[in-house]
Design a protein around this motif. Structure first.
Motif, mmCIF file in Angstrom:
data_model
loop_
_atom_site.group_PDB
_atom_site.id
_atom_site.type_symbol
_atom_site.label_atom_id
_atom_site.label_comp_id
_atom_site.label_asym_id
_atom_site.label_seq_id
_atom_site.Cartn_x
_atom_site.Cartn_y
_atom_site.Cartn_z
ATOM 1 N N ASP A 1 -3.615 -3.642 2.335
ATOM 2 C CA ASP A 1 -4.856 -3.163 2.910
ATOM 3 C C ASP A 1 -5.611 -2.366 1.832
ATOM 4 O O ASP A 1 -5.245 -1.237 1.500
ATOM 5 C CB ASP A 1 -4.527 -2.312 4.120
ATOM 6 C CG ASP A 1 -5.743 -1.769 4.840
ATOM 7 O OD1 ASP A 1 -6.884 -1.843 4.322
ATOM 8 O OD2 ASP A 1 -5.550 -1.251 5.943
ATOM 9 N N VAL A 3 -8.604 -0.946 1.781
ATOM 10 C CA VAL A 3 -9.279 0.276 2.225
ATOM 11 C C VAL A 3 -8.291 1.434 2.314
ATOM 12 O O VAL A 3 -8.562 2.544 1.839
ATOM 13 C CB VAL A 3 -9.997 0.039 3.578
ATOM 14 C CG1 VAL A 3 -10.550 1.332 4.130
ATOM 15 C CG2 VAL A 3 -11.100 -0.991 3.417
ATOM 16 N N LYS A 4 -7.132 1.173 2.903
ATOM 17 C CA LYS A 4 -6.118 2.216 3.018
ATOM 18 C C LYS A 4 -5.627 2.657 1.636
ATOM 19 O O LYS A 4 -5.460 3.847 1.377
ATOM 20 C CB LYS A 4 -4.940 1.718 3.863
ATOM 21 C CG LYS A 4 -3.914 2.775 4.150
ATOM 22 C CD LYS A 4 -2.843 2.256 5.082
ATOM 23 C CE LYS A 4 -1.846 3.339 5.404
ATOM 24 N NZ LYS A 4 -0.827 2.876 6.348
ATOM 25 N N ASN A 7 -8.257 4.847 -0.002
ATOM 26 C CA ASN A 7 -8.253 6.186 0.597
ATOM 27 C C ASN A 7 -7.093 7.030 0.071
ATOM 28 O O ASN A 7 -7.267 8.205 -0.242
ATOM 29 C CB ASN A 7 -8.196 6.097 2.120
ATOM 30 C CG ASN A 7 -9.497 5.617 2.717
ATOM 31 O OD1 ASN A 7 -10.552 5.741 2.108
ATOM 32 N ND2 ASN A 7 -9.430 5.044 3.898
ATOM 33 N N LEU A 8 -5.902 6.440 -0.032
ATOM 34 C CA LEU A 8 -4.748 7.165 -0.580
ATOM 35 C C LEU A 8 -4.983 7.529 -2.044
ATOM 36 O O LEU A 8 -4.674 8.636 -2.478
ATOM 37 C CB LEU A 8 -3.482 6.329 -0.452
ATOM 38 C CG LEU A 8 -2.899 6.227 0.941
ATOM 39 C CD1 LEU A 8 -1.774 5.193 0.974
ATOM 40 C CD2 LEU A 8 -2.393 7.574 1.413
#
Length: 75
Positions: A1, A3-4, A7-8
Motif C-alpha cells: 500500500d 499511501v500507507k 505516511n509511515l
C-alpha cells in the motif's frame, strides 16, 4: 500500500533527520534504541555516545513523529 508506506515514511522522517548527523551517527542510533526502552550499550571507538543536547533533540523528534516512548527509557 503506497499511501500507507508514504505516511509511515513521513512520520519517521523527523526521527531520521535527528539521527543523520554523521559526526555522532552510531551514538544517536544507540540513543534512539535506548529511548525506546532497549539497552544498546556504548558505541565502539572512535565513535562517541550522544550528548544531552542530542538526546533532547532526538526525544523531540520522536514526539514530532507521534511515536510514544516508554516513561522509563534507559537514555
Amino acid at each position: 500500500d503506497h499511501v500507507k508506506a508514504l505516511n509511515l515514511h513521513n512520520q519517521l522522517l523527523a526521527v531520521w533527520r535527528a539521527i543523520e548527523d554523521m559526526s555522532c551517527f552510531y551514538g544517536l542510533v544507540k540513543c534512539a534504541i535506548e529511548l525506546q526502552g532497549r539497552r544498546a550499550g556504548f558505541p565502539r571507538r572512535p565513535h562517541r555516545p550522544a550528548c544531552d543536547e542530542e538526546r533532547t533533540r532526538l526525544r523531540r523528534a520522536f514526539q514530532e513523529a507521534g511515536i510514544s516512548l516508554p516513561t522509563r527509557a534507559t537514555a
